[in-house]
Design an enzyme around this catalytic site. Sequence first.
Site, PDB file in Angstrom:
ATOM      1  CG  ASP A 151     -36.173   0.635  71.981  1.00 47.00           C
ATOM      2  OD1 ASP A 151     -35.254   1.119  71.278  1.00 47.00           O
ATOM      3  OD2 ASP A 151     -35.962   0.092  73.091  1.00 47.00           O
ATOM      4  N   GLY A 161     -23.813   6.935  72.568  1.00 42.07           N
ATOM      5  CA  GLY A 161     -24.883   6.111  73.132  1.00 42.07           C
ATOM      6  C   GLY A 161     -25.268   4.915  72.294  1.00 42.07           C
ATOM      7  CG  HIS A 189     -30.615   1.453  65.900  1.00 42.60           C
ATOM      8  ND1 HIS A 189     -29.384   0.824  65.963  1.00 42.60           N
ATOM      9  CD2 HIS A 189     -30.753   2.146  67.054  1.00 42.60           C
ATOM     10  CE1 HIS A 189     -28.809   1.120  67.118  1.00 42.60           C
ATOM     11  NE2 HIS A 189     -29.613   1.932  67.794  1.00 42.60           N
TER      12      HIS A 189
END
Length: 110
Positions: free
Chosen positions: A30, A89, A96
Site C-alpha cells: 500500500d 471507506g 482489494h
Amino acid sequence: MADCIFCKIANKEIPADLIYEDENVVAFNDLNPQAPVHFLVIPKKHYASLNDIDSEEAFGNIFSAVPKIAEKLGIKEYRTVINTGESAGQTVFHIHVHVMAGRNFNWPAG
Ligand code: 5GP
Ligand code: ZN
C-alpha cells in the site's frame, strides 16, 4: 478498465511495489501503509467491489492468495479488511483485500 488505477497496476502500466503475482491476482504494498506490513491483494480482472464478484472461482482466486502471500512473508497473524462502498471507506473502486500485520489491531474497527 480504463482509468482504473488498480487495473493499471495489474497491467504494469504504472509502477507498484509488487510482492506477489499469479495468473489471477497481484499483490503490492500500500502506498500509504497503516501498519508495518500493509499490502493489497487484487484480482487482475476488474470488479468494482465485493458486490460485483460474479463467481466462486473469483472469490477463491483472491482469498486463497492471502495465506499464501502471508506464508511467503513469514506472517502468521494479520488483519484482513475489505471496504465496500464509500461509507465503509472504499476509495478505489477495484476490489482489494487489505492485509496488515506487524502491530496490534483494535476491534471493532473504527
Ligand atoms: P480503500 O480505501 O479503497 O479501501 O483502499 C485503497 C487503498 O489503496 C489505500 O490504502 C491507498 O493507500 C491505496 N492506494 C491508492 N492508490 C494507490 C496507488 O497508486 N498505489 C498503491 N500502492 N496504493 C494505492
Ligand atoms: Zn480496475
